[in-house]
Design an enzyme around this catalytic site. Sequence first.
Site, PDB file in Angstrom:
ATOM      1  N   TYR A 132      44.934  39.405  51.864  1.00 42.03           N
ATOM      2  CA  TYR A 132      44.466  38.954  50.810  1.00 42.03           C
ATOM      3  C   TYR A 132      43.921  39.733  50.123  1.00 42.03           C
ATOM      4  CZ  TYR A 132      45.233  34.028  52.407  1.00 42.03           C
ATOM      5  OH  TYR A 132      46.627  32.982  52.455  1.00 42.03           O
ATOM      6  N   ASP A 153      39.009  29.140  51.995  1.00 46.53           N
ATOM      7  CA  ASP A 153      39.949  29.679  52.192  1.00 46.53           C
ATOM      8  C   ASP A 153      40.206  30.434  52.098  1.00 46.53           C
ATOM      9  OD1 ASP A 153      42.069  29.581  54.662  1.00 46.53           O
ATOM     10  OD2 ASP A 153      43.381  30.375  52.606  1.00 46.53           O
ATOM     11  N   HIS A 171      47.269  34.447  61.190  1.00 46.19           N
ATOM     12  CA  HIS A 171      48.016  33.247  59.432  1.00 46.19           C
ATOM     13  C   HIS A 171      49.164  33.442  60.116  1.00 46.19           C
ATOM     14  CE1 HIS A 171      47.394  35.163  55.277  1.00 46.19           C
ATOM     15  NE2 HIS A 171      48.185  34.080  56.236  1.00 46.19           N
ATOM     16  N   LYS A 182      42.114  34.766  58.107  1.00 40.95           N
ATOM     17  CA  LYS A 182      42.541  34.675  59.291  1.00 40.95           C
ATOM     18  C   LYS A 182      43.181  36.251  59.496  1.00 40.95           C
ATOM     19  CE  LYS A 182      44.491  31.444  55.936  1.00 40.95           C
ATOM     20  NZ  LYS A 182      44.473  31.995  54.553  1.00 40.95           N
TER      21      LYS A 182
HETATM   22  N1  LIG Z   1      48.451  30.597  55.751  1.00 39.71           N
HETATM   23  C1  LIG Z   1      49.643  31.001  55.113  1.00 39.71           C
HETATM   24  O1  LIG Z   1      50.118  31.477  55.296  1.00 39.71           O
HETATM   25  C2  LIG Z   1      49.058  30.788  53.533  1.00 39.71           C
HETATM   26  C3  LIG Z   1      50.054  30.773  52.479  1.00 39.71           C
HETATM   27  C4  LIG Z   1      50.054  31.113  51.164  1.00 39.71           C
HETATM   28  C5  LIG Z   1      48.359  29.700  50.617  1.00 39.71           C
HETATM   29  N2  LIG Z   1      47.848  29.691  51.819  1.00 39.71           N
HETATM   30  C6  LIG Z   1      46.579  29.482  51.296  1.00 39.71           C
HETATM   31  O2  LIG Z   1      46.403  27.942  50.060  1.00 39.71           O
HETATM   32  C7  LIG Z   1      45.839  28.019  48.976  1.00 39.71           C
HETATM   33  C8  LIG Z   1      46.622  27.656  48.691  1.00 39.71           C
HETATM   34  O3  LIG Z   1      47.966  27.983  47.828  1.00 39.71           O
HETATM   35  P1  LIG Z   1      48.613  28.805  47.148  1.00 39.71           P
HETATM   36  O4  LIG Z   1      47.912  30.144  46.445  1.00 39.71           O
HETATM   37  O5  LIG Z   1      50.084  29.109  47.304  1.00 39.71           O
HETATM   38  O6  LIG Z   1      49.311  27.646  46.066  1.00 39.71           O
HETATM   39  P2  LIG Z   1      49.219  26.379  45.114  1.00 39.71           P
HETATM   40  O7  LIG Z   1      47.743  25.904  45.704  1.00 39.71           O
HETATM   41  O8  LIG Z   1      49.348  25.157  45.542  1.00 39.71           O
HETATM   42  O9  LIG Z   1      48.831  26.756  43.875  1.00 39.71           O
HETATM   43  C9  LIG Z   1      48.210  27.617  42.544  1.00 39.71           C
HETATM   44  C10 LIG Z   1      48.661  27.826  41.486  1.00 39.71           C
HETATM   45  O10 LIG Z   1      48.713  26.463  41.034  1.00 39.71           O
HETATM   46  C11 LIG Z   1      47.907  27.118  39.823  1.00 39.71           C
HETATM   47  N3  LIG Z   1      46.883  25.578  39.945  1.00 39.71           N
HETATM   48  C12 LIG Z   1      46.243  25.019  40.271  1.00 39.71           C
HETATM   49  N4  LIG Z   1      45.317  24.129  40.092  1.00 39.71           N
HETATM   50  C13 LIG Z   1      45.886  24.095  39.176  1.00 39.71           C
HETATM   51  C14 LIG Z   1      45.843  22.391  37.962  1.00 39.71           C
HETATM   52  N5  LIG Z   1      44.723  21.814  37.527  1.00 39.71           N
HETATM   53  N6  LIG Z   1      47.047  21.875  36.973  1.00 39.71           N
HETATM   54  C15 LIG Z   1      47.891  23.242  37.078  1.00 39.71           C
HETATM   55  N7  LIG Z   1      48.116  24.692  37.836  1.00 39.71           N
HETATM   56  C16 LIG Z   1      47.361  24.628  38.366  1.00 39.71           C
HETATM   57  C17 LIG Z   1      47.668  28.044  40.251  1.00 39.71           C
HETATM   58  O11 LIG Z   1      47.101  28.820  38.646  1.00 39.71           O
HETATM   59  P3  LIG Z   1      45.921  29.265  38.220  1.00 39.71           P
HETATM   60  O12 LIG Z   1      44.920  30.096  39.501  1.00 39.71           O
HETATM   61  O13 LIG Z   1      46.130  30.531  36.945  1.00 39.71           O
HETATM   62  O14 LIG Z   1      44.712  28.049  38.210  1.00 39.71           O
HETATM   63  C18 LIG Z   1      48.772  28.867  41.053  1.00 39.71           C
HETATM   64  O15 LIG Z   1      48.892  29.294  40.206  1.00 39.71           O
HETATM   65  C19 LIG Z   1      46.393  30.082  49.466  1.00 39.71           C
HETATM   66  O16 LIG Z   1      45.581  29.875  47.693  1.00 39.71           O
HETATM   67  C20 LIG Z   1      45.849  30.074  50.346  1.00 39.71           C
HETATM   68  O17 LIG Z   1      44.643  30.295  50.222  1.00 39.71           O
HETATM   69  C21 LIG Z   1      47.771  30.270  53.066  1.00 39.71           C
END
Ligand SMILES: NC(=O)c1ccc[n+]([C@@H]2O[C@H](COP(=O)([O-])OP(=O)(O)OC[C@H]3O[C@@H](n4cnc5c(N)ncnc54)[C@H](OP(=O)(O)O)[C@@H]3O)[C@@H](O)[C@H]2O)c1
Length: 302
Positions: free
Chosen positions: A51, A46, A109, A76
């Site tokens: 980004y 994704d 998005h 997106k």
């Molecule tokens: N459509 C939208 O508007 C939108 C908005 C937000 C997000 N997204 C998508 O959703 C994805 C995920 O959401 P997100 O990035 O907000 O947050 P997330 O995946 O909920 O959390 C990411 C955080 O968790 C850490 N992490 C990952 N695996 C872990 C584990 N096994 N143990 C401990 N910590 C862990 C990562 O650190 P490290 O990287 O340092 O390991 C990072 O700080 C995004 O990257 C994006 O692709 C879309």
Amino acid sequence: MSSGRAFKLNTGALIPAVGLGTWQSKPEEVYQAVLTAIKAGYRHIDTAFVYRNEAAVGKAIKDSGIPRKELFVTTKLWNNSHSPESVKAALDQSLANLQLEYLDLYLMHWPIAFQTSSRIFPRDENKKILIGSTDFTETYAAMEKLLGPRVRAIGVSNFTVANLEKLMKSATITPAAVQVEIHPYFPQTELLEFCEKHNIHVTAYSPLGSTSSPVMQEKIVIDMAEKYKVSPAQVLLAWGVQRNTSVIPKSVTPSRIISNFQDVVLTKEDIELLNDLSKSDYAGRLLDPSSLWGVNIFPSKL
Ligand SMILES: NC(=O)c1ccc[n+]([C@@H]2O[C@H](COP(=O)([O-])OP(=O)(O)OC[C@H]3O[C@@H](n4cnc5c(N)ncnc54)[C@H](OP(=O)(O)O)[C@@H]3O)[C@@H](O)[C@H]2O)c1
């Protein structure tokens, strides 16, 4: 290794249940992260134009050597390209960045248009975001025209039930997927029910509660992780997948990328216990740029 779980979209295509998120992954980090993920078995990536890492994601996909047809790639449409005449150019740009001939899923998005601009965040002299006049229904109509060999499915992101209802009134094609924030603090049960009724797949973003989330520190999550001998993140991802949402955890840490992809199946009772987190003090939406952009993105709670 994951069992290769996947969900069927209303187009007939399969979307892998666990994908790699890439928001806030810098280009040099994301290149390695995507390579590590694909090696670990991920087939769903994704990304998004905003980004600013599509090129690095695309290079990693190319260098991975995995046949394109085995991957599911989502990107997106950004808010500065909502006017109907700019939608196709935005797709062209994303495909060029990714060095891909087609996307598996192209999402709007946000339901908010900025003024059409080459700037990602067009602002006036007082630094206020310039909001555009295009309604998201017009943007979606332009996205419908993209469907074909270069875009296999379209959908939307950050929509509420109210916005989905409005969209469905004018749409000719039902969105294949809706990507929204979902984790135990913000389970979005009503939106899930709405999407199930209309055969729309839901992808849970920020499934771990995003950066430094307190949800991974919850005692119940930590205790459950110990019980299943897995990480707290895996517990949260299992909760998401067992609610029939695909999950796209972001990580640039190789060991986390690998463990996040390993299957865990929770008992019904444990799912119920995690559901109770929606009553915690932290419960609610964690991501809402409304005040940053000067526009109310989520006027209704649902
Ligand atoms: N459509 C939208 O508007 C939108 C908005 C937000 C997000 N997204 C998508 O959703 C994805 C995920 O959401 P997100 O990035 O907000 O947050 P997330 O995946 O909920 O959390 C990411 C955080 O968790 C850490 N992490 C990952 N695996 C872990 C584990 N096994 N143990 C401990 N910590 C862990 C990562 O650190 P490290 O990287 O340092 O390991 C990072 O700080 C995004 O990257 C994006 O692709 C879309």
